[in-house]
Write a protein that holds these residues in place. Structure first.
Motif, PDB file in Angstrom:
ATOM      1  N   SER A  33     -29.839 -30.887   7.234  1.00 53.75           N
ATOM      2  CA  SER A  33     -29.449 -29.518   6.908  1.00 53.75           C
ATOM      3  C   SER A  33     -30.314 -28.997   5.759  1.00 53.75           C
ATOM      4  O   SER A  33     -30.631 -29.725   4.830  1.00 53.75           O
ATOM      5  CB  SER A  33     -27.979 -29.458   6.472  1.00 53.75           C
ATOM      6  N   GLU A  37     -28.283 -23.909   4.294  1.00 50.17           N
ATOM      7  CA  GLU A  37     -27.162 -24.211   5.185  1.00 50.17           C
ATOM      8  C   GLU A  37     -26.056 -24.928   4.423  1.00 50.17           C
ATOM      9  O   GLU A  37     -24.866 -24.611   4.579  1.00 50.17           O
ATOM     10  CB  GLU A  37     -27.628 -25.085   6.351  1.00 50.17           C
ATOM     11  N   THR A  41     -22.304 -23.427   3.668  1.00 53.96           N
ATOM     12  CA  THR A  41     -21.172 -24.213   4.159  1.00 53.96           C
ATOM     13  C   THR A  41     -20.200 -24.496   3.024  1.00 53.96           C
ATOM     14  O   THR A  41     -18.984 -24.337   3.174  1.00 53.96           O
ATOM     15  CB  THR A  41     -21.658 -25.535   4.788  1.00 53.96           C
TER      16      THR A  41
END
Length: 126
Positions: A33, A37, A41
């Protein structure tokens, strides 16, 4: 320190480690990731904050800290100019400069209120 107290502390640390592992698995974060990202998140799961909330003109914590951290990470990880960061976070260039200096100071001095939020993102600084 008594043996019983040491064993209790070890058990507490083991439980914390287990909870952190479960949180990472729940977030779906992998080594592949990107830092962005991972950032979004964490924002979504931990703080219920998305890009629109972050760039709004509000001054509530932890959104202010999240916005400051995002600007700091854009500068640190992507080497964006202050003007480019200002556009991305919907702020003036001078605000970005002042904010970055404040973030760096808060990290250096380990300012408690800021660090409560930053601890979730500090691993993203490259």
């Amino acid at each position: 320190m008594s043996k019983q107290l040491v064993l209790q502390k070890i058990e507490h640390l083991q439980n914390e480690l287990k909870n952190l592992k479960e949180s990472v698995e729940m977030l779906g974060i992998t080594d592949e990731s990107t830092w962005k990202e991972k950032f979004w998140t964490i924002c979504r799961i931990k703080y219920n904050v998305d890009y629109n909330k972050m760039t709004a003109k509000g001054k509530s914590e932890p959104i202010v800290f999240i916005r400051q951290i995002y600007g700091y990470l854009l500068h640190r990880n992507m080497f964006l100019s202050d003007r480019e960061i200002a556009v991305q976070i919907n702020r003036e260039r001078s605000t970005v400069v002042t904010t970055r200096q404040g973030v760096e100071s808060s990290i250096k001095l380990k300012e408690a209120k800021f660090m409560r939020v930053y601890k979730h993102f500090k691993h993203l600084a490259q």
